[in-house]
Design a protein around this motif. Structure first.
Motif, short mmCIF file in Angstrom:
data_model
loop_
_atom_site.label_atom_id
_atom_site.label_comp_id
_atom_site.label_asym_id
_atom_site.label_seq_id
_atom_site.Cartn_x
_atom_site.Cartn_y
_atom_site.Cartn_z
N UNK A 1 4.06 0.81 4.13
CA UNK A 1 2.75 1.43 4.29
C UNK A 1 1.82 0.93 3.20
N UNK A 2 0.63 0.50 3.62
CA UNK A 2 -0.42 0.21 2.64
C UNK A 2 -1.42 1.35 2.74
N UNK A 3 -1.65 1.97 1.58
CA UNK A 3 -2.46 3.19 1.55
C UNK A 3 -3.65 2.97 0.63
N UNK A 4 -4.80 3.42 1.08
CA UNK A 4 -6.00 3.28 0.25
C UNK A 4 -6.62 4.66 0.05
N UNK A 5 -6.93 4.98 -1.19
CA UNK A 5 -7.56 6.27 -1.48
C UNK A 5 -8.21 6.20 -2.86
N UNK A 6 -9.24 7.02 -3.03
CA UNK A 6 -9.86 7.12 -4.36
C UNK A 6 -9.37 8.37 -5.09
N UNK A 7 -8.53 9.16 -4.43
CA UNK A 7 -8.13 10.43 -5.04
C UNK A 7 -6.87 10.21 -5.87
N UNK A 8 -7.02 10.32 -7.16
CA UNK A 8 -5.93 10.01 -8.09
C UNK A 8 -4.70 10.88 -7.86
N UNK A 9 -4.96 12.13 -7.56
CA UNK A 9 -3.86 13.05 -7.34
C UNK A 9 -2.95 12.52 -6.21
N UNK A 10 -3.60 12.02 -5.15
CA UNK A 10 -2.84 11.49 -4.02
C UNK A 10 -2.11 10.20 -4.39
N UNK A 11 -2.83 9.36 -5.09
CA UNK A 11 -2.24 8.07 -5.48
C UNK A 11 -0.99 8.32 -6.31
N UNK A 12 -1.09 9.26 -7.24
CA UNK A 12 0.06 9.57 -8.10
C UNK A 12 1.21 10.15 -7.27
N UNK A 13 0.85 10.96 -6.27
CA UNK A 13 1.88 11.67 -5.53
C UNK A 13 2.69 10.76 -4.62
N UNK A 14 2.07 9.76 -4.07
CA UNK A 14 2.73 9.09 -2.96
C UNK A 14 3.10 7.63 -3.18
N UNK A 15 2.51 6.98 -4.20
CA UNK A 15 2.69 5.53 -4.29
C UNK A 15 4.03 5.12 -4.91
N UNK A 16 4.65 4.11 -4.33
CA UNK A 16 5.77 3.45 -4.99
C UNK A 16 5.25 2.37 -5.93
N UNK A 17 4.25 1.64 -5.42
CA UNK A 17 3.60 0.66 -6.27
C UNK A 17 2.10 0.73 -6.03
N UNK A 18 1.35 0.29 -7.04
CA UNK A 18 -0.10 0.30 -6.93
C UNK A 18 -0.64 -1.07 -7.31
N UNK A 19 -1.49 -1.62 -6.47
CA UNK A 19 -2.17 -2.86 -6.82
C UNK A 19 -3.63 -2.54 -7.05
N UNK A 20 -4.15 -3.05 -8.16
CA UNK A 20 -5.54 -2.76 -8.49
C UNK A 20 -6.42 -3.96 -8.16
N UNK A 21 -7.47 -3.67 -7.42
CA UNK A 21 -8.43 -4.69 -7.02
C UNK A 21 -9.71 -4.47 -7.81
N UNK A 22 -10.25 -5.54 -8.30
CA UNK A 22 -11.53 -5.40 -8.99
C UNK A 22 -12.39 -6.60 -8.66
N UNK A 23 -13.59 -6.33 -8.16
CA UNK A 23 -14.54 -7.38 -7.79
C UNK A 23 -13.88 -8.51 -7.03
N UNK A 24 -13.10 -8.16 -6.04
CA UNK A 24 -12.50 -9.17 -5.18
C UNK A 24 -11.31 -9.89 -5.76
N UNK A 25 -10.76 -9.40 -6.87
CA UNK A 25 -9.58 -10.04 -7.44
C UNK A 25 -8.48 -9.00 -7.62
N UNK A 26 -7.25 -9.42 -7.43
CA UNK A 26 -6.16 -8.50 -7.71
C UNK A 26 -5.84 -8.59 -9.20
N UNK A 27 -5.95 -7.45 -9.88
CA UNK A 27 -5.82 -7.42 -11.33
C UNK A 27 -4.36 -7.29 -11.74
N UNK A 28 -3.66 -6.37 -11.09
CA UNK A 28 -2.31 -6.07 -11.54
C UNK A 28 -1.58 -5.24 -10.49
N UNK A 29 -0.27 -5.33 -10.48
CA UNK A 29 0.52 -4.43 -9.65
C UNK A 29 1.50 -3.69 -10.54
#
Ligand SMILES: Nc1ncnc2c1ncn2[C@@H]1O[C@H](COP(=O)(O)OP(=O)(O)OP(=O)(O)O)[C@@H](O)[C@H]1O
Ligand SMILES: [Mg+2]
Lengths: 309, 504
Positions: free
Chosen positions: B189-217
């Motif tokens: 599952x690829x999940x997108x949300x701005x709600x931190x509480x949700x991101x913390x609750x459900x993610x196995x991994x998180x990839x951060x995108x910034x200005x069209x670039x992937x910063x880190x996983x």
């Protein structure tokens, strides 16, 4: 009294049928989101192609098939421009009408004055002897029976089959269909070509059944009435039948007045069916704006996948 | 199972994706995090074949794929719920879902397919009638239709682009249960949300995108809220603001015994009462669908009351139209942004002055003053950090969050005396949400009164001077955010009136 009514109804159905075919064809186009203003031209192409093919082959069936194929191909030009190339639908449709008028005038020259044996009435045993409605509805030619069937089939197609649902969805929100894995362009292309083919049969009805001959510009604006009736019909085939017979009925009345020898100019009388059809249309559209039978949301809009809406 | 490498995607004048790489494993929930306009939706659209990337590669189970349409990606088991609904409002719920399903024969058996869909609706305990046209449904219900469309397909990879933005916290939890179950079945599952509480609750991994670039996983255990936020925001600073207590007792708006009926004749508001004081932020708490939208619409003149009165500083404005209410100084941030918040084909500049085009500052006699309009836009774009693309870009091209910012900037520009805000931070990244909070708090300092309708109790507790709780179109009572707990408000939201009056 009953006789008069019967004759009037009969004339109504016969005058309404070409417009019914054309309206049904236009509905199929617009349900998929494509405006087709080439109906008038397509009717002429269908009329001439059908007449010529019948004349040379001696077979009405061949005539109808050729009319369908010729307008299917002409419709494919409109589809190519509007669906594949995402061109302006209004411009392309108008061009198709111009093309139809011109090309049939040119190739029709040699056909003027020729005759064929047109479609004959086939009485449906039993039903055709019902008083008043028997003759108008059950003692008619095969194309009229086909038009009845089509009204039902098109309704069934749109509301009871998955393909029909797909076409309607594409006319409303092509992105929803696209993201569900349906090919917007394929459905739209087929809707335009098959719809155009039906319009062609409507045209052929004029030259193979109404008056079995070719007369230049014989559609006489019926294509435009069909374009307008689509709105009156709220994009639904049963209501298209109603609209087409409304125009047919007015035409029949008008002819009757002429036959009775009124002092009103024939030109004015001939204008009346058009005038009243437009009038009914305006009134019914005012009503429509408030309720159901709305136009497909994406009507007239080319679909570009990468464009945001 | 999925590897994305070095994807780039440009639109005329905009580099939406510059260089993005990331991978998804089998049986994981992978979250994409990034500011509004970072390119999350674009990336997902590339992945499903809706957009063509300029360069880069996508590999599925080791094999390179070139999707040319969503049809291709669906056939390989990739399904997606889009941020902007892919629904036909005029069609019924049944028709909308049926079209999206796999394996429906052309001559389908209505009854049979209805039963299949109904089974899933029941499983999720949704109150959805299959024959209702979609336009009549709440946004939350529409979101569920989209989810059902996806869940009824047999997909190996499910992409959910901000599915929880319009769901209540309870509904979101129900969705998460479903997602966890799918994960256990080995689906990705690829999940997108701005709600931190949700991101913390459900993610196995998180990839951060910034200005069209992937910063880190980062994998679970490597991230916490602060870490994610700082990676996402980088050097940009989260705006700071302070909540000042508002002491004024001057009442600017009174709602007196107000009832509003909906299309079906049911009461959306039922003898509702409310008072709003000058310069206060009045939070409205309640489970979505308990009349909040009707309240906002009746206050802004979009709907008429069937009974009762609204008084603005003593003047009766009950059934005036939107224009007149506005003249009375009410600004509105609506829920359904695209439908009523913006003119999608007009530029950002034009949308920003839509309410003030008659204002002398933006015109000379009857002619628009393009330069003043542009200057105003530049100012707003800078203030609200709107990622707007090149000059003259139609608003519809903006990312969801940025459209929201355009509306807020416009609504607040006329210095309204009353602001009615319906879920104003929905879909906004944390920086932007914070900025909106600041604008509202600053507005309160200047004497603007706000009716803040929100789902997030944390947001309400943080921002409000008083909280009014709604249930089934009625006012249950007021709560004091300084002395009331989340749980107490939660109880009131279910209709219990223990606390009534404590802050009134
Ligand atoms: N079809 C398009 N045409 C032109 N520009 C586009 C298009 N799609 C996206 N963009 C631009 O690409 C950038 C990235 O947008 P995208 O929607 O991917 O952001 P996002 O990360 O999903 O943001 P949000 O959190 O607000 O949804 C934005 O600047 C947007 O304006
Ligand atoms: Mg997005």
């Amino acid at each position: 009294m009953f006789d008069t009514l019967e004759i009037l109804l009969d004339a109504t159905v016969r005058a309404g049928t070409p417009i019914l075919f054309a309206t049904l064809g236009a509905i199929i186009n617009e349900r998929a989101g494509i405006i087709n203003l080439g109906i008038e031209g397509l009717m002429l192409i269908g009329a001439l192609a059908g007449f010529a093919a019948t004349h040379y082959s001696g077979s009405l069936l061949v005539g109808i098939l050729v009319a369908f194929v010729a307008t299917y191909i002409a419709g494919a030009i409109h589809a190519l421009i509007t669906v594949q190339l995402r061109g302006n639908q209004i411009v392309s449709g108008l061009a198709l009408t111009m093309f139809g008028i011109g090309v049939t005038a040119l190739f029709g020259k040699g056909m003027v004055g020729l005759t064929i044996d047109g479609f004959e009435r086939i009485a449906i045993p039993g039903l055709s002897s019902i008083p008043v409605i028997g003759r108008p509805f059950f003692n008619q030619d095969i194309l009229i029976y086909l038009s009845f069937l089509l009204v039902y089939l098109i309704w069934f197609f749109f509301y009871r089959t998955r393909w029909g649902l797909a076409v309607r969805t594409i006319g409303e929100n092509p992105a929803a269909a696209d993201t569900s894995g349906l090919s917007v362009s394929r459905y739209r292309f087929l809707a335009v070509t098959i719809g155009s083919g039906l319009v062609g049969i409507g045209g052929a009805y004029l030259s193979l059944a109404s008056t079995p001959m070719w007369i230049e510009n014989m559609s006489g604006g019926r294509g435009w009435i069909a374009v307008a009736l689509v709105i009156f019909a709220g994009w639904s085939s049963p209501r298209a039948l109603l609209g087409a017979y409304l125009f047919g009925g007015l035409t029949a009345l008008q002819l009757r007045f002429q036959a009775m020898g009124t002092t009103i100019s024939a030109h004015i009388l001939q204008m009346l069916p058009y005038f009243f059809t437009i009038l009914v249309l305006v009134v019914s559209t005012i009503r429509l704006q408030k309720g159901a039978g709305q136009q497909p949301e994406a009507l007239g809009l080319p679909y570009d996948r990468e464009d945001r809406k | 199972m999925l590897q994305i490498e070095n994807i780039r995607k440009t639109f005329p004048g905009v580099v939406a994706l510059d260089a993005v790489s990331f991978s998804v494993k089998e049986g994981e929930i992978h979250t994409l995090l990034g500011e509004n306009g970072a390119g999350k939706s674009t990336l997902m659209n590339v992945l499903t074949g809706l957009y063509h990337p300029d360069r880069g590669s996508i590999r599925l189970a080791g094999e390179e794929v070139h999707f040319t349409s969503p049809r291709d990606s669906l056939s390989r088991g990739i399904g997606m719920v889009h941020q902007h609904f892919m629904l036909v409002p005029a069609h019924s719920v049944f028709e909308n879902i049926l079209l999206a399903l796999d394996g429906v024969p052309n001559f389908f058996k209505r009854r049979e397919w209805k039963a299949k869909i109904q089974a899933l609706i029941d499983e999720f305990q949704l109150d959805l009638d299959l024959d209702t046209p979609v336009w009549k449904l709440s946004i939350g219900a529409q979101q569920w239709i989209e989810l059902i469309k996806l869940l009824m397909r047999d997909c190996r990879l499910l992409i959910l682009d901000e599915p929880t933005a319009v769901l209540t916290p309870q509904e979101a939890n129900r969705l998460f249960d479903v997602l966890r179950r799918l994960k256990e079945q080995g689906k990705s599952i690829i999940f997108i949300s701005h709600k931190m509480r949700e991101v913390m609750a459900i993610s196995d991994r998180v990839t951060i995108l910034k200005k069209g670039r992937s910063i880190d996983t980062l994998a679970r255990g490597e991230f916490d809220e602060a870490r994610l936020a700082s990676l996402m925001i980088g050097h940009d600073r989260i705006p700071e603001w302070q909540k000042n207590l508002q002491m004024s007792d001057e009442i600017v708006l009174t709602i007196d015994n107000l009832s509003v009926r909906n299309d079906r004749g049911l009461a959306d508001l039922d003898k509702f009462n409310l008072t709003l004081k000058k310069g206060e932020i009045l939070g409205i708490a309640g489970v979505a669908g308990n009349g909040q939208k009707a309240l906002a619409e009746v206050l802004t003149g979009l709907r008429n009351a069937t009974q009762g009165r609204i008084l603005a500083r003593g003047e009766d404005i009950t059934n005036s139209n939107a224009r007149r209410s506005y003249i009375a100084g009410i600004a509105h941030i609506p829920e359904d942004l695209k439908a009523i918040g913006i003119a999608p084909d007009m530029s950002v500049d034009e949308n920003l002055i839509m309410k003030s085009f008659k204002n002398g500052a933006f015109r000379t006699w009857i002619f628009q003053d393009k330069r003043a309009i542009r200057r105003n836009a530049e100012e707003k774009i800078e203030q609200f950090a709107i990622k707007s693309g090149p000059d003259g870009t139609p608003v519809r091209y903006l990312s969801g969050g940025n459209i929201q910012k355009v509306i807020i900037a416009r609504e607040l520009s006329e210095e309204p005396s009353v602001l009615v805000a319906l879920y104003p931070t929905r879909g906004l990244d944390i920086g932007s949400a914070e900025y909106v909070h600041k604008v509202i708090a600053d507005g309160a300092d200047q004497g603007m009164s706000t009716i803040l309708i929100a789902e997030d109790l944390d947001e309400l507790l943080k921002l409000s001077d008083r909280i009014a709780v709604m249930f089934r179109g009625r006012l249950i009572g007021y709560a004091d955010p300084r002395s009331t707990t989340r749980e107490e408000i939660g109880l009131m939201m279910s209709g219990e009136n223990r606390n009534a009056g404590s802050a009134a």
